[in-house]
Design a protein around this motif. Structure first.
Motif, PDB file in Angstrom:
ATOM      1  N   ALA A   5       0.840  -1.206   0.000  1.00 11.09           N
ATOM      2  CA  ALA A   5       0.000   0.000   0.000  1.00 11.09           C
ATOM      3  C   ALA A   5       0.874   1.255   0.000  1.00 11.09           C
ATOM      4  O   ALA A   5       0.564   2.246  -0.676  1.00 11.09           O
ATOM      5  N   GLY A   6       1.977   1.186   0.746  1.00  5.41           N
ATOM      6  CA  GLY A   6       2.900   2.328   0.788  1.00  5.41           C
ATOM      7  C   GLY A   6       3.415   2.645  -0.600  1.00  5.41           C
ATOM      8  O   GLY A   6       3.482   3.808  -1.008  1.00  5.41           O
ATOM      9  N   ARG A   7       3.756   1.612  -1.375  1.00  9.34           N
ATOM     10  CA  ARG A   7       4.246   1.838  -2.741  1.00  9.34           C
ATOM     11  C   ARG A   7       3.152   2.437  -3.622  1.00  9.34           C
ATOM     12  O   ARG A   7       3.398   3.356  -4.406  1.00  9.34           O
ATOM     13  N   LEU A   8       1.924   1.920  -3.478  1.00  7.28           N
ATOM     14  CA  LEU A   8       0.832   2.427  -4.317  1.00  7.28           C
ATOM     15  C   LEU A   8       0.545   3.898  -4.025  1.00  7.28           C
ATOM     16  O   LEU A   8       0.203   4.668  -4.926  1.00  7.28           O
ATOM     17  N   MET A   9       0.713   4.285  -2.771  1.00  3.29           N
ATOM     18  CA  MET A   9       0.446   5.693  -2.417  1.00  3.29           C
ATOM     19  C   MET A   9       1.661   6.585  -2.710  1.00  3.29           C
ATOM     20  O   MET A   9       1.518   7.655  -3.290  1.00  3.29           O
ATOM     21  N   LYS A  10       2.848   6.150  -2.308  1.00  2.00           N
ATOM     22  CA  LYS A  10       4.034   7.022  -2.451  1.00  2.00           C
ATOM     23  C   LYS A  10       4.511   7.106  -3.905  1.00  2.00           C
ATOM     24  O   LYS A  10       4.778   8.177  -4.418  1.00  2.00           O
ATOM     25  N   GLU A  11       4.591   5.956  -4.579  1.00  2.00           N
ATOM     26  CA  GLU A  11       5.103   5.950  -5.956  1.00  2.00           C
ATOM     27  C   GLU A  11       3.965   6.088  -6.977  1.00  2.00           C
ATOM     28  O   GLU A  11       4.145   6.676  -8.032  1.00  2.00           O
ATOM     29  N   GLY A  12       2.820   5.493  -6.653  1.00  2.00           N
ATOM     30  CA  GLY A  12       1.705   5.494  -7.602  1.00  2.00           C
ATOM     31  C   GLY A  12       0.775   6.688  -7.448  1.00  2.00           C
ATOM     32  O   GLY A  12      -0.038   6.963  -8.327  1.00  2.00           O
ATOM     33  N   GLY A  13       0.869   7.381  -6.316  1.00  2.00           N
ATOM     34  CA  GLY A  13       0.043   8.573  -6.114  1.00  2.00           C
ATOM     35  C   GLY A  13      -1.412   8.292  -5.769  1.00  2.00           C
ATOM     36  O   GLY A  13      -2.266   9.186  -5.839  1.00  2.00           O
ATOM     37  N   ALA A  14      -1.720   7.024  -5.409  1.00  2.00           N
ATOM     38  CA  ALA A  14      -3.113   6.696  -5.068  1.00  2.00           C
ATOM     39  C   ALA A  14      -3.519   7.377  -3.764  1.00  2.00           C
ATOM     40  O   ALA A  14      -2.692   7.587  -2.875  1.00  2.00           O
ATOM     41  N   HIS A  15      -4.822   7.707  -3.671  1.00  2.00           N
ATOM     42  CA  HIS A  15      -5.349   8.301  -2.439  1.00  2.00           C
ATOM     43  C   HIS A  15      -5.880   7.231  -1.491  1.00  2.00           C
ATOM     44  O   HIS A  15      -6.122   7.497  -0.317  1.00  2.00           O
ATOM     45  N   MET A  16      -6.119   6.039  -2.029  1.00  2.00           N
ATOM     46  CA  MET A  16      -6.727   4.945  -1.243  1.00  2.00           C
ATOM     47  C   MET A  16      -6.354   3.635  -1.927  1.00  2.00           C
ATOM     48  O   MET A  16      -6.126   3.619  -3.137  1.00  2.00           O
ATOM     49  N   VAL A  17      -6.306   2.560  -1.155  1.00  2.00           N
ATOM     50  CA  VAL A  17      -6.075   1.247  -1.779  1.00  2.00           C
ATOM     51  C   VAL A  17      -7.306   0.370  -1.569  1.00  2.00           C
ATOM     52  O   VAL A  17      -8.045   0.562  -0.606  1.00  2.00           O
ATOM     53  N   LYS A  18      -7.519  -0.555  -2.487  1.00  2.00           N
ATOM     54  CA  LYS A  18      -8.670  -1.456  -2.382  1.00  2.00           C
ATOM     55  C   LYS A  18      -8.175  -2.881  -2.160  1.00  2.00           C
ATOM     56  O   LYS A  18      -7.250  -3.332  -2.835  1.00  2.00           O
ATOM     57  N   ILE A  19      -8.814  -3.550  -1.190  1.00  2.00           N
ATOM     58  CA  ILE A  19      -8.430  -4.930  -0.856  1.00  2.00           C
ATOM     59  C   ILE A  19      -9.641  -5.840  -0.970  1.00  2.00           C
ATOM     60  O   ILE A  19     -10.682  -5.578  -0.363  1.00  2.00           O
ATOM     61  N   GLU A  20      -9.491  -6.930  -1.712  1.00  2.00           N
ATOM     62  CA  GLU A  20     -10.572  -7.907  -1.812  1.00  2.00           C
ATOM     63  C   GLU A  20     -10.595  -8.795  -0.574  1.00  2.00           C
ATOM     64  O   GLU A  20      -9.542  -9.244  -0.109  1.00  2.00           O
TER      65      GLU A  20
END
Ligand code: KIV
Length: 266
Positions: free
Chosen positions: A101-116
């Motif tokens: 999640a840290g990578r998705l937010m810091k490198e990917g710029g996402a505001h939120m992550v989704k988990i199934e």
């Protein structure tokens, strides 16, 4: 209309009964078109494994690929709220999930992550949300569990499975999830869950009773290989242009014209 969409905006929309329009996008060009069409949220879904990469399922998608696509989406738009999927095997333990999640937010710029996932993800969701990672839960049909489920089937039709999904939704909200995607569940169950939890519930194949709707971009444009899923709609047929089709979808969601009973399961 031009203000950045935040989780607070989405919460307010739920409170005021305003429908939330969510669409998937995987690159800057389409993110720009989705923003121009008025989409509130862009989901960088791991559906990209199927519609962009050509895999049979979402399972092969890696965190690095999700970061790559999320960063492109981020560069293409500024107003929509961006959610990035945590791909298969990126959240096996709370520590691994935090790293992904840290990578998705810091490198990917996402505001939120989704988990199934339901109950097995409660601890992970709590771990993430206590560390400032906003989480969207995902219940009902879980494409990452396709080989356990044995096919893309409607979930929650039996009373005991409907009860389990409702219970999972409550537990995930309690653990800190701030949004919920409900995929392929009966309309009445989706309506009940949306009325029970206070977080925005976004449906796909879940009927008109949710707080918002998400569709896969390629389905809207009628370019998904094979048959368009019954809960989706090819908006290109009437709109005649890519921009027109995305706008027609967003407008139909905002105005409560999509989905209808026709795109719902009983
Ligand atoms: O990956 C995706 O695009 C999704 C939506 C279908 C909800 O998870």
């Amino acid at each position: 209309m031009n203000e950045k969409v935040t989780i607070a905006t989405l919460g307010r929309m739920k409170e005021q009964g305003e429908k939330i329009a969510v669409i998937t996008a995987y690159d800057a060009g389409f993110a720009r078109l989705c923003e121009a069409a008025g989409a509130d949220v862009i989901l960088v879904g791991d559906s990209l494994g199927m519609v962009v990469q050509g895999h049979e399922s979402t399972l092969p998608v890696s965190v690095a690929e999700m970061v790559y696509h999320s960063a492109m989406v981020k560069r293409g738009c500024s107003r929509p709220f961006i959610i990035a999927d945590m791909p298969f095997m990126s959240h096996g333990t709370p520590a691994q999930a935090l790293d992904s999640a840290g990578r998705l937010m810091k490198e990917g710029g996402a505001h939120m992550v989704k988990i199934e996932g339901g109950e097995p993800q409660v601890e992970t969701v709590r771990h993430l949300t206590r560390r400032a990672v906003p989480v969207c839960a995902h219940l009902g049909l879980l494409p990452q569990s396709i080989h356990q489920l044995g096919g893309y089937k409607v979930q929650g039709r039996e009373p005991h499975s409907a009860e389990a999904i409702l219970k999972d939704a409550c537990q995930l909200e309690e653990a800190g999830a701030q949004m919920l995607v409900l995929e392929c569940v009966p309309e009445l169950l989706a309506r009940e869950i949306s009325a029970t939890v206070s977080i925005p519930v976004i449906g796909i194949g879940a009927g008109p009773g949710c707080d918002g709707q998400v569709l896969v971009l390629h389905d809207i444009l009628g370019i998904t290989p094979g048959r368009t899923p019954s809960f989706s709609q090819d908006f290109m047929q009437e709109a005649g242009s890519i921009e027109g089709a995305i706008r027609a979808y967003v407008d139909a969601v905002h105005q409560g014209r999509f989905p209808t009973a026709e795109q719902s399961f009983q």
